[in-house]
Design a protein around this motif. Structure first.
Motif, PDB file in Angstrom:
ATOM      1  N   SER A 183       0.833  -1.195   0.000  1.00  0.00           N
ATOM      2  CA  SER A 183       0.000   0.000   0.000  1.00  0.00           C
ATOM      3  C   SER A 183       0.880   1.262   0.000  1.00  0.00           C
ATOM      4  O   SER A 183       0.581   2.244  -0.698  1.00  0.00           O
ATOM      5  CB  SER A 183      -0.925  -0.057   1.218  1.00  0.00           C
ATOM      6  OG  SER A 183      -1.278   1.221   1.651  1.00  0.00           O
ATOM      7  N   PHE A 184       1.967   1.226   0.756  1.00  0.00           N
ATOM      8  CA  PHE A 184       2.915   2.351   0.798  1.00  0.00           C
ATOM      9  C   PHE A 184       3.404   2.664  -0.616  1.00  0.00           C
ATOM     10  O   PHE A 184       3.349   3.808  -1.077  1.00  0.00           O
ATOM     11  CB  PHE A 184       4.091   1.987   1.709  1.00  0.00           C
ATOM     12  CG  PHE A 184       5.201   2.996   1.732  1.00  0.00           C
ATOM     13  CD1 PHE A 184       5.126   4.103   2.560  1.00  0.00           C
ATOM     14  CD2 PHE A 184       6.327   2.833   0.930  1.00  0.00           C
ATOM     15  CE1 PHE A 184       6.152   5.051   2.590  1.00  0.00           C
ATOM     16  CE2 PHE A 184       7.355   3.771   0.948  1.00  0.00           C
ATOM     17  CZ  PHE A 184       7.263   4.876   1.779  1.00  0.00           C
ATOM     18  N   ALA A 185       3.831   1.617  -1.304  1.00  0.00           N
ATOM     19  CA  ALA A 185       4.375   1.804  -2.650  1.00  0.00           C
ATOM     20  C   ALA A 185       3.314   2.345  -3.608  1.00  0.00           C
ATOM     21  O   ALA A 185       3.558   3.275  -4.379  1.00  0.00           O
ATOM     22  CB  ALA A 185       4.941   0.491  -3.161  1.00  0.00           C
ATOM     23  N   ALA A 186       2.102   1.775  -3.536  1.00  0.00           N
ATOM     24  CA  ALA A 186       1.026   2.199  -4.448  1.00  0.00           C
ATOM     25  C   ALA A 186       0.649   3.663  -4.210  1.00  0.00           C
ATOM     26  O   ALA A 186       0.361   4.398  -5.157  1.00  0.00           O
ATOM     27  CB  ALA A 186      -0.190   1.299  -4.248  1.00  0.00           C
ATOM     28  N   ARG A 187       0.657   4.069  -2.948  1.00  0.00           N
ATOM     29  CA  ARG A 187       0.231   5.440  -2.625  1.00  0.00           C
ATOM     30  C   ARG A 187       1.252   6.505  -3.003  1.00  0.00           C
ATOM     31  O   ARG A 187       0.895   7.654  -3.240  1.00  0.00           O
ATOM     32  CB  ARG A 187      -0.105   5.547  -1.125  1.00  0.00           C
ATOM     33  CG  ARG A 187      -1.489   4.969  -0.797  1.00  0.00           C
ATOM     34  CD  ARG A 187      -1.652   4.655   0.683  1.00  0.00           C
ATOM     35  NE  ARG A 187      -1.590   5.835   1.545  1.00  0.00           N
ATOM     36  CZ  ARG A 187      -1.569   5.772   2.883  1.00  0.00           C
ATOM     37  NH1 ARG A 187      -1.592   4.588   3.498  1.00  0.00           N
ATOM     38  NH2 ARG A 187      -1.521   6.870   3.597  1.00  0.00           N
TER      39      ARG A 187
END
Ligand SMILES: [Zn+2]
Length: 277
Positions: free
Chosen positions: A42-46
């Motif tokens: 999720s960190f990477a996607a955001r």
């Protein structure tokens, strides 16, 4: 452990390297517990395809303001370090996070002891509002500091280390500031008179500014010791008067510097300049 001057040095290095305005093209998290509050996925996607708008500092946090309204807060803790490398450069063992940027460079985060944390949030104030005043900020006033000291029935050393009381100080700069102000680290905050509070206020600012001027304190020669973005070591260790100077003569009076423990923390004092009253 990076304190305010070291974190400020890193922030200035990141800005000087032109990271503001760069777009994040790819994100690789190689150690999941580095990311606090969400999954690495999720960190990477955001943050992917977001632009780094601004890089600032509050206390010991590095703040990356992103274009989409998200904020990354990085706390280096003991051994967190940033490096800027070409993608072809071999990955080092302790490089736990890599941001690929639109200028072809990689911003890598290295942390041998793994205590550092990256927070991603839309509400950075939820974390930052817990911090005390910024000692080099314009809003930090002697009157407020003096009044604040008077309401804290605590020993000076642990109080100054408390980030909710004052943001940014750690073991090195607290010991140096107390020596500068001629105050014993075991003095109780509420017993300081006006003149002593003023000395401490001025000492804290003087020592922190000196730390920044010499690009931080790099103790030891190991790779995990503090260094700026390009591996440049700080020079402030050459100016230390008490921190890790046990057995050396005090530069003011010649007495030998002593090491003591206060609240589990090593503390360095001149027994003559800093009388225990
Ligand atoms: Zn002395």
């Amino acid at each position: 452990m990076p304190e305010l001057p070291e974190v400020e040095t890193v922030v200035r290095d990141l800005r000087k390297a032109g990271l503001e305005g760069r777009c994040i093209r790819d994100v690789r998290v190689r150690w999941s517990r580095l990311i606090a509050g969400c999954s690495p996925k999720s960190f990477a996607a955001r943050i992917k395809y977001q632009t780094i708008q601004e890089i600032t500092r509050r206390g010991k946090y590095i703040i990356f303001q992103l274009s989409g309204g998200e904020t990354i807060l990085v706390h280096l803790r003991m051994t967190g370090q940033f490096t800027l490398k070409a993608p072809a450069t071999t990955r080092e063992r302790h490089e736990h996070l890599v941001l690929s940027l639109d200028n072809g460079q990689e911003l890598r985060y290295r942390d041998t002891r793994k205590f550092g944390r990256w927070h991603l949030t839309r509400h950075p104030e939820q974390i930052l509002q817990k911090l005390g005043p910024e000692p080099l900020g314009r809003a930090f006033r002697l009157s407020q500091f003096t009044a604040h000291l008077a309401t804290h029935r605590r020993l000076l050393k642990p109080l100054l280390l408390d980030q909710a009381f004052l943001a940014g100080l750690g073991n090195i700069y607290t010991d140096e500031a107390l020596w500068e102000a001629r105050l014993h680290p075991r003095r109780r905050a509420e017993t300081l008179n006006q003149a002593e509070a003023r000395s401490l206020f001025l000492a804290i600012r003087k020592i922190l500014k000196r730390g920044i001027r010499y690009a931080g304190t790099s103790l030891g020669s190991g790779k995990s010791n503090f260094s700026g973005l390009k591996g440049r070591r700080g020079r402030h260790q050459e100016f230390l008067r008490v921190y890790q100077q046990t057995g050396e003569p005090c530069s003011r009076c010649g007495s030998l510097i002593r090491r003591l423990k206060i609240g589990q923390r090593s503390t360095h004092i001149c027994p003559t300049c800093q009388m225990d009253r």
